[in-house]
Design an enzyme around this catalytic site. Structure first.
Site, PDB file in Angstrom:
ATOM      1  N   LEU A 102       0.870  -1.164   0.000  1.00  0.00           N
ATOM      2  CA  LEU A 102       0.000   0.000   0.000  1.00  0.00           C
ATOM      3  C   LEU A 102       0.912   1.220   0.000  1.00  0.00           C
ATOM      4  O   LEU A 102       1.932   1.240   0.707  1.00  0.00           O
ATOM      5  CB  LEU A 102      -0.902   0.029   1.244  1.00  0.00           C
ATOM      6  CG  LEU A 102      -2.080  -0.944   1.282  1.00  0.00           C
ATOM      7  CD1 LEU A 102      -2.820  -0.817   2.603  1.00  0.00           C
ATOM      8  CD2 LEU A 102      -3.039  -0.690   0.125  1.00  0.00           C
ATOM      9  N   ASP A 103       0.551   2.231  -0.759  1.00  0.00           N
ATOM     10  CA  ASP A 103       1.373   3.428  -0.838  1.00  0.00           C
ATOM     11  C   ASP A 103       1.523   4.095   0.529  1.00  0.00           C
ATOM     12  O   ASP A 103       0.695   3.909   1.429  1.00  0.00           O
ATOM     13  CB  ASP A 103       0.756   4.447  -1.808  1.00  0.00           C
ATOM     14  CG  ASP A 103       0.657   3.889  -3.220  1.00  0.00           C
ATOM     15  OD1 ASP A 103       1.496   3.052  -3.575  1.00  0.00           O
ATOM     16  OD2 ASP A 103      -0.266   4.309  -3.944  1.00  0.00           O
ATOM     17  N   TYR A 104       2.551   4.901   0.636  1.00  0.00           N
ATOM     18  CA  TYR A 104       2.860   5.645   1.864  1.00  0.00           C
ATOM     19  C   TYR A 104       1.641   6.412   2.381  1.00  0.00           C
ATOM     20  O   TYR A 104       1.351   6.414   3.577  1.00  0.00           O
ATOM     21  CB  TYR A 104       4.010   6.608   1.570  1.00  0.00           C
ATOM     22  CG  TYR A 104       4.435   7.484   2.727  1.00  0.00           C
ATOM     23  CD1 TYR A 104       5.266   6.984   3.729  1.00  0.00           C
ATOM     24  CD2 TYR A 104       4.029   8.818   2.810  1.00  0.00           C
ATOM     25  CE1 TYR A 104       5.677   7.786   4.784  1.00  0.00           C
ATOM     26  CE2 TYR A 104       4.428   9.625   3.858  1.00  0.00           C
ATOM     27  CZ  TYR A 104       5.255   9.101   4.841  1.00  0.00           C
ATOM     28  OH  TYR A 104       5.658   9.905   5.882  1.00  0.00           O
TER      29      TYR A 104
END
Length: 235
Positions: A102-104
Site C-alpha cells: 500500500l502506498d505511503y
C-alpha cells in the site's frame, strides 16, 4: 527446494523479492555467492545467508490483517528512517512481511505473513485477486469519465485492465467512490484518477478478495481466522 522458494519459506521476504536479492548478489549458499535462479538446495544440509546473515525455515506460520495508517511504508526497513509496517507488528516474534503493498499515503487492509507460497499466490498476476478501495476524489465524475475508467487507462506506458467503479456520494467539489481492481501497479488508482482530472485526496483499501477490513483501529492488527486463511489459499 529452489533457492528463492527456500528464502520465502524462511519468512525473509516474498519469492519475487527473493529473486531480486539473488540477482543483486546478496545471497550465499555454503559461503559462495549465488546468482542463478535455478539453484536447488537441501534445506537440512546447506547453509544459506543473506547479507552474510544465515536464515532458517520458519516452522510457525503467521497470518495477520493490519489496518495500515497513512504515513507508513510497506517494507520491513527504510534507508531514510521512515516509519514502516514492521514498527506496527513488533509484538509478533516471527518475522513476517507484507503481501503486496500500500502506498505511503494510502491506508487500509494489508495482509502480512511468513508463508511464502501464499504470498506468491496472492501477488501473482495470473490469480487476479480483486482489491476493493474507497477513494475521495476532487470534483464530480461524469459518465464519460466513468466509462473511461472502467475500460482501462494509459497511466504512462501501461494501460490498466478494466476496473469497476461506483460513485457512492457526489457533492459539489468532491466524490466518494468504490473502486475494484486486480492489478497492483505503483500508485495505480491515484494515477488513473489523475488521468481523468479527479485527483485522489484520500484512499483506503477495504477488502482483498472476500477478506474485508475489520473495524480495527488504524495501526492495529489481528490474526486471520482459519476460514479466512483457507479462503486465501483457495484463491
Amino acid at each position: 527446494m529452489r533457492l528463492q522458494k527456500y528464502i520465502a519459506h524462511c519468512g525473509v521476504t516474498s519469492r519475487r523479492k527473493a529473486e531480486e536479492l539473488i540477482k543483486e548478489g546478496r545471497v550465499k549458499v555454503n559461503k559462495e555467492v549465488v546468482k542463478d535462479m535455478g539453484v536447488v538446495i537441501n534445506p537440512h544440509k546447506d547453509i544459506v545467508c543473506i547479507d552474510n546473515k544465515s536464515i532458517q525455515l520458519e516452522e510457525n506460520k503467521i497470518y495477520i490483517m493490519l489496518n495500515k495508517p497513512e504515513g507508513y511504508i510497506t517494507t520491513l526497513s527504510d534507508e531514510f528512517n521512515r516509519s514502516t509496517v514492521a514498527d506496527l507488528t513488533k509484538d509478533i516474534h516471527e518475522r513476517i512481511y507484507p503481501v503486496g503493498r500500500l502506498d505511503y499515503d494510502t491506508s487500509g487492509l494489508l495482509i502480512m505473513t511468513n508463508d511464502g507460497d501464499l504470498s506468491y499466490r496472492l501477488t501473482h498476476p495470473k490469480h487476479e485477486i480483486k482489491k476493493t478501495y474507497m477513494a475521495k476524489v476532487k470534483g464530480v465524475l461524469n459518465n464519460k469519465e466513468l466509462n473511461l475508467f472502467q475500460k482501462g487507462i494509459d497511466i504512462g506506458g501501461y494501460v490498466t485492465a478494466p476496473a469497476s467503479i461506483k460513485v457512492l456520494k457526489g457533492e459539489k467539489d468532491y466524490s466518494i467512490v468504490e473502486v475494484i481492481i486486480h492489478e497492483g501497479k505503483n500508485r495505480q488508482i491515484r494515477k488513473m484518477f489523475e488521468k481523468i482530472n479527479h485527483p485522489v485526496t484520500r484512499l483506503q483499501r477495504i477488502a482483498v478478495g472476500k477478506i474485508k477490513l475489520d473495524p480495527l483501529q488504524k495501526g492495529k492488527w489481528r490474526h486471520l481466522t482459519k476460514k479466512e486463511i483457507e479462503y486465501l489459499k483457495s484463491c
